[in-house]
Design a protein around this motif. Structure first.
Motif, short mmCIF file in Angstrom:
data_model
loop_
_atom_site.label_atom_id
_atom_site.label_comp_id
_atom_site.label_asym_id
_atom_site.label_seq_id
_atom_site.Cartn_x
_atom_site.Cartn_y
_atom_site.Cartn_z
N GLY A 127 0.65 -1.18 -0.08
CA GLY A 127 -0.10 -0.34 -0.39
C GLY A 127 0.85 1.18 -0.37
N SER A 128 0.26 2.07 -0.35
CA SER A 128 0.91 3.38 -0.69
C SER A 128 1.05 4.34 1.05
CB SER A 128 0.04 4.58 -0.93
OG SER A 128 -0.79 4.37 -1.91
N HIS A 129 2.84 4.57 1.03
CA HIS A 129 3.58 4.70 2.52
C HIS A 129 4.81 6.04 2.15
CE1 HIS A 129 5.67 1.45 0.89
NE2 HIS A 129 6.56 2.10 1.31
N LEU A 130 4.84 6.98 3.21
CA LEU A 130 6.17 7.36 3.49
C LEU A 130 6.98 6.85 3.41
CD1 LEU A 130 4.48 10.46 4.70
CD2 LEU A 130 4.49 9.59 2.43
N HIS A 131 8.38 7.05 2.90
CA HIS A 131 9.70 7.06 3.28
C HIS A 131 10.17 8.42 3.77
CE1 HIS A 131 10.58 3.79 0.48
NE2 HIS A 131 9.37 2.56 0.79
#
Length: 195
Positions: A127-131
């Motif tokens: 799923g979409s996420h932040l690094h």
């Protein structure tokens, strides 16, 4: 010093880094799982790797992003992100003898929060996420044998710094990340810290 202290001591070079540093520091302070992929915003690290002359950078053709890009990966529970970046460099390119450049606070060369759209990796949907990315600058010998990591990239090569913009198909990365790393490389080269 620990990672949070290094990030706090890092001097942002622009507004993007000021904003992203605060988000990274907030997550380090309040999310006990920030170093794990289970967190929606989790730590990653990149190895911006150049030659000693500061004229070429090592890029890989990233399969998921379908673009030439830097090398990097997930913290996966580790907080020594410089060591993780060196490991990712070796795994993704075969370069095992790279020197971390003293770029300042803990060796940090740049900070950025990167958005990652949902995608399929190794047959599973992510799923979409932040690094929450911490970048380190390494110097390596371009004569070393390179190898690709087929499950992540389909090519590895050295390119002139100015070629990065033509090879990357990611405008945001070019404008917000690669441009500042190229400037940082030239700054450190001119200060005699690369050779």
């Amino acid at each position: 010093m620990g990672l949070a202290e290094d990030v706090m001591a890092y001097q942002p070079v622009n507004e993007q880094e000021h904003v992203d540093r605060e988000l990274i520091l907030g997550r380090l302070a309040h999310d006990p799982h920030v170093a794990d992929r289970s967190s929606l915003a989790h730590l990653t690290t990149s190895a911006w790797t150049v030659d000693a002359a500061g004229e070429r950078v090592l890029l890989c053709y990233h399969n998921i992003y379908d673009s030439w890009s830097w090398v990097g990966g997930h913290a996966d529970g580790e907080l020594d992100l410089a060591a993780v970046a060196a490991r990712e460099l070796a795994e993704e390119t075969g370069v095992t003898r790279a020197r971390l450049v003293d770029a300042g606070a803990g060796g940090i060369a740049s900070l950025e929060v990167l958005t990652v759209d949902g995608h399929v990796k190794r047959g599973h949907y992510v799923g979409s996420h932040l690094h929450l990315n911490v970048t380190y600058l390494f110097v390596a010998d371009p004569s070393l044998t390179l190898r690709k990591k087929p499950d992540e990239n389909s090519g590895v090569r050295w390119v002139a710094l100015d070629e990065v913009f033509a090879l990357s198909s990611e405008p945001w990365m070019c404008e917000r990340v690669y441009e500042k790393l190229i400037a940082r490389t030239r700054e450190l080269r001119d200060a005699g810290l690369l050779g």
